[in-house]
Structures are given as structure tokens and as C-alpha cells.
Design an enzyme around this catalytic site. Sequence first.
Site, PDB file in Angstrom:
ATOM      1  N   SER A 173       0.509  -0.637  -1.545  1.00 38.96           N
ATOM      2  CA  SER A 173       0.567  -2.080  -1.368  1.00 38.96           C
ATOM      3  C   SER A 173       1.972  -2.614  -1.643  1.00 38.96           C
ATOM      4  O   SER A 173       2.709  -2.062  -2.468  1.00 38.96           O
ATOM      5  CB  SER A 173      -0.436  -2.741  -2.318  1.00 38.96           C
ATOM      6  N   ARG A 180      -0.797  -1.192  -8.337  1.00 36.32           N
ATOM      7  CA  ARG A 180      -0.539  -0.691  -9.695  1.00 36.32           C
ATOM      8  C   ARG A 180      -0.970   0.765  -9.860  1.00 36.32           C
ATOM      9  O   ARG A 180      -0.379   1.514 -10.645  1.00 36.32           O
ATOM     10  CB  ARG A 180      -1.253  -1.576 -10.715  1.00 36.32           C
ATOM     11  N   TYR A 188       3.681 -18.490  -0.833  1.00 31.70           N
ATOM     12  CA  TYR A 188       5.045 -18.550  -0.319  1.00 31.70           C
ATOM     13  C   TYR A 188       5.076 -19.486   0.887  1.00 31.70           C
ATOM     14  O   TYR A 188       4.067 -20.108   1.217  1.00 31.70           O
ATOM     15  CB  TYR A 188       5.543 -17.134  -0.022  1.00 31.70           C
TER      16      TYR A 188
END
Length: 798
Positions: A414, A719, A573
Site C-alpha cells: 500500500s 504497516r 487531500y
Amino acid sequence: MKIAVIGGGPGGLYFGALMKQLDTAHEVTVWERNAASDTFGFGVVFSDETLGGIGNADPVIAEYMSRRFARWSDIDIHFRGAMHTVGGQGFAAMSRKELLELLQRRSIELGVDVRFSTIAPPVEELMAEYDLVLAADGLNSAVRAKFPESFLPSLDPRVSKYMWLGTDQVFEAFKFFVKETDAGTMQIHGYPYSDEGSTFIVEMHEDVWRAAGFDETENDVFPPGVSDMKSVAKVKEIFADELAGFDVLTNNSKWINFTTVRNQHWRHENIVLLGDAAHTAHFSIGSGTKLAMEDSLALAACLHEHSSVETALEAYETERRPVVESTQRAAQASLEWFENIGQYKDQDPVQFCFNLLTRSRRITYDNLKLRDTEFANKVDEDFARLNGSDVVAPAMFQPHKIGELELVNRVVVSPMDMYSAVDGVPGDFHLVHLGSKAMGGAGLVMTEMVCVSDIGRITPGCTGLYTDEQGAAWKRITQYVHGNSQAKIGAQIGHSGRKGSTKLMWEGLDEPLDEGNWEVLAPSALPYGEGCHLPAEITRAQMDEVREQFVAAAKRADEAGFDLLEVHAAHGYLLSSFLSPLSNQRTDEYGGSLENRLRYPLEVLDAVRAAWPAHKPLGARISATDWAEGGNTEDDALEIAKAFIAHGIDSIDVSSGQIVRNERPAFGRSYQTPFADKIRNQVAAAAGVTVIAVGAISSYDDVNSILLAGRADLVALGRTHLYNPQWTLQAAAEQDYVGDGATWPMPFKAGRRKPPSARTDAVRPRLSLLQEAEVDEQVHLRWTPAKDAAQDDLMPTV
């Protein structure tokens, strides 16, 4: 202790019986507004875990229950004219009426003062007169409603309608009848509870319910105990084949919308909530009776173990809440799955069955394989067939194509911001970071958000593609990936918008820079949150400039050798902030309706699509929900996905949130996958667009389960890859997979077998002369009661 119990259902009665067993000096009084013979519902299902607890607490009750149980291990799923059976599950059910009679007798036998057909005194009086007041007064708890400022309840009525019915047909297993009708998809949850009958719950989305004409009795008022016979007649007609000539039984049967009950606190002074008064969980994952009896056991134990009511109630809530919340998370996933069951009506039957079985995320592929290896193998074979593969392998190692781009497997690294660039130029850190992830076996490695301009950066450490120097640095990285792995590499491009000019993550997430700030742009002059920059409202000229910056970045990405490009329209964003009404409050043609809010992101997407080579796939990342009141919902995400697909994207990466700082995400394992699932099965699959699931996914078992159920085409892990860059290769080794989907770099090949790490891995000597016989566990157990079974009764009639 002197204890008042409001509500004589299973939870209240069981608690009273337990307290009297712990200390006969306890005075326990139960008020039940209904008569002793008033019992609603048909069967109650228990887990082996709960039964073990009941057996430890009260062997008499447990022994009686065990003699009344219907037991089986199979689930039969009837879908699209076929039935598939899955074994190894393990169920035990009994008549709710018999259970209640047992608990009534046991409580009275032990000295509990049970007052049927009696309304409890006002709760204030009970609080003053008794040491403890137990509110076991159900879903519509009057006690909970009396003190909302203490309990802080949340009631979530759902959109599906269901009716609790029975049938004199004795099912041999748990039955799911999923039926496509002219009105839409309906389903039956059925299971045996005795040698005389089965529970028969009919459920459907409210839209289907109305289309089928069940709303004819919507405004009729049915007194307690009276059933909606017009609807029952219609149910019998629709499910005539499933009933096979047997009758439908009623017991206070009428249409209900399930309500999920949560309370931030379960206690107020010397009052404590129990069972449905405190929490509810959808019937598709278990019974409220089971939860209530587990509550009772925990509460009685805590009261016995602690010296004061206050500390006991605190211990009870501390102990019990995590268990309940875990159950409610699973129940929420299950009920939402059934609410959206219509989106799976065209799924392959085997995939549909796996999807249904894993809907709550409590059962995964590996778990299913332990229960029923034969069916798990069938799921693997079916997935390979559906994807045109000749090789049966773990789903994550099946190849996949995004447009013309071929990936060797379905694992994605990712996009993760590293905040480690200098003037937007990726350096050795990025080469090692992305290169190691590619060599670790993932099929696709994504860059962090690569910014399209200097003021489009989030932090001074963010990378860019707005200079030739940056483009050349990225080319060095793509060449390394292509030269040293089978992975493909994609660039995610975006503009930070109002979330720009902030500190590095570890210095202060979303906090403005102390010095060196630059202008931040947004659709409206609204800060991301308290303490954040006040952005300037972007002008039309600036919108044109930013669009061309996206185009220039796309061209540099192609020159740098990227295989795929993804436009970042998520996480608050710039493009994402145009999509959300929380950040876009413009009054021109770019604000207001969702159609208007889509206008600018689609302009950018069209321009990028025109600049990006046609043979290379273009993707987009979106936030499927804003996790905030007044923001976009998953239904809005469907419309956004439809629009993006219509404008030529090949893949959609489904994330969520980060639109406003005061969001309230429902974090949990794979918590964003349902959004990907909905977009894939309602919009993307039919258009041939790849859907990527992301968010708190960390095990290969979860990856395989998501893919096999058809919830996504690819799975992105972030992660997890930071923790272990070789995660994909290690997953292959742990699943004993050897094939094209996980090719070890030659220098690493010697490491593809897990090394022994301790004495426990050693080969053990034979220490017995005769080997123990293997236990032949029966995978497929059906409920086939003997019709002449003696109805013995361990409990005396009171």
C-alpha cells in the site's frame, strides 16, 4: 445482598438462580410483567463455549439442557437451485419455551421470589430499598430510558425487516434459503430446536419487503401475542417449495426492524443493565439469550468476588464489555452483509457460500479448512476456475490483470508516506524501501503519494514528480524493481490541498510548520481541523494550473518507467476535499450537489487519462466514507466510483476517512473491506474494473478470505510490510506454496524454508509401544431425532 431484578427472561432468572447458589442468604426478587406461560420465539442456539460456562456454574441446568438439545454440525446453503453443505461447525439448540420453563423452576426451587404478571415498582423505590437493581427489561428497557445521561445509549434501527416464525418441518442442519423473487432477494434463517420443529426466520431489505407487498399491514396494530397472519400467508406462498408441504408456526409473529443497542456505560449508581437492555447482536451470529446468560454468569461471579457493589459492577463491565463489543462487531458485519445480500445474487454458488460463511470475519479460510477440508478445497478449485487458472493455489498467489498489466499475485504494498525526501527527490532510502518490498514478493508495489508541485507537498519530506531531477531519481528505483523482482511498481500522484505545509509525521501529525510555510489551497477556506492551516479558496486559474501539474507528473511517471498510475482522491487531500461536503462549500458549479463536487476531480482524471499511455492502467484512490456527520457515505462512494469508472479508470483503491480531523472511524480488523466489497459487487466487477481492499489487514488468512469471497480483486497491506518486507514470500512458505506467484530472488532462495528455532521443532522419539487410535471426528453431523425418544425431566414441577 438484597437484589431486585426487573425482567423475568432467561438473563434475569439465570442470574437469580446463580446468586442463590452462591449464597442462600441473598434475597432475590424478580418482577416479570408477563405471565409465566407467555413465551415468545421458538429456538435458542448456544455455542459450546457458553454451554461449558453454564455447566461449570450450574450442572443441574446444564444437564437438563443437554437432554433437550438438538445437535448438529452442518450448514446447508440453498442458492440458485443448488444446495451446498459445509460441516464441522457445531450447533446446539433447544426450545425457548422449555428453556424459560426450566429457568423458572430452577429459580423458584432455589428460593428466588419470582412475581409473574407483575409490573416492577418505580425504579427509584427499588434503588432505595435494594442493594442492587438489575435491569434485564429487554430491548425497550424503561430503566435505560429513565437515566439516558448516565447510560448514554445509542439505538441503531436497521433497514431490513424480519419475522420470527417456526415450522413443523424438522431440519437436519442449519438452513440458509436464499431466494431471488420478482421483488428482490429474500432469505430464511432456519434451524432445528427439537424433534418437533424448527425456527424459520424470514428476512429481507425493506425495499424488497415493500416491493413484495408486505407493507399492506404496515399500519396495522397487533396486540401482544397476535401475529400478522396476512404476511404469514404470503410467506407460506413465497416459500412453498422450501416448506415442502409443512406448516408455518406463529408466536407473536410480526415484522420487526432489528435495532442494535449500545450503551457507553452499563451502570448508574446501584443499577446495572444486562442482556438486550445493555446490548444487542443480530440473530445471524447467535442469540440474545446466549449473551444475556453469559452476562448473568459474569455479573454473579463479580458480585461474589468483590466486597462492594460499586467495585463489583465496575469489574463486571470491565470484564464483559470487550467480549460484547467483539460480538457486536461481528454481528454488525453479519447484519450489513444480509442487508446487502442482493448484490451477491449473481455470484458463483460456491463463492457465494464461502462469502456467507465468512461474512462476520470470525470464520476465515484457514478456520473453515480445519472444520471442513473438503469444502475448503472446493472453494480453492472454484476460485481458480473463475479466474481462468489451471493451477489450484492459495487465492493470494493467483495471477491478476489490471487492464493489460499482468501481476503474478494479488498482494499490493500500500502507498505509505515516508517523509524522507529532500526537495521532493527520492533517495537511497526510497530505493531500499521500495526495492526491498518488491524483492519480498508482492505483485504490485505502490509509491507514497508523489506530489505534483512544491506547494502540493504534505511536508518538506514528501517526494514529487514536478522536476526532471525527481523523474530521474524515480527511474533509478523502477529499474531496480524491474531488474531484481517480478513485481510491478505504481506511482500514486496527488496534491496535499489544505493538509499541506505541515510537520513530518513524527514531529506532529497535521500540525503547521513552525517556519517555512507555503500557501495551501482548498475548494473552500475551511481548515482541516482545530489548529490547522486556514487554506485559500482555490481560484479557477489555480484549478487549471493544478490540473496541468497532474498531467506533467503523469508524463514524468511514464518516462520514469512506472507500470501503473493512481490518482489520489482520498484522505482529505485536494481532489478528495472537492468530493466531500464537509470541505467543499463552494456556491459555484464546483460545489453543492455531488454531481458538482465531482466536476473538478473528473476534469483532472480526464486530463491525466489523456496524458497517460492507453496500454498502462490508471487507478484512483477514494475515501468511501468520511466517518463524520454530514459527510460522504458509502452510498455516495458508489456514485463516485461509478463516475470514475465512466471516465476510464482501470482500478479503484477503496480507503476511507481523513477528511476532517474530528472523524470517528469504526476501527477494527479489515474494517474498510465492506466498502470495497460494496463497490466491487455493485459497480466495478461488471465494468471489469479491479477493486483493491485496504485497512487493518495483516494475515495471509484474511487476504485469502477476502479474495475467495469476492470482496476485492487485490489486497493492499501497509504497516504489515513495514514489519516484514518479505511478508509475501514468508506467507508462501507458511502455506507450502511453490509456484509462479511467489518467486524467491536467487540469493534468497535458501531461506524459503522456515529454519528450526527451538527444541520444540525437533523430531520427537517414539515413546509408546502402541499408537493411540486416531479419533474419527464426524465432520457432517445431522439432526435426526428418534421419534420415540423418552421425554425425561430432571426438574421437579413447581
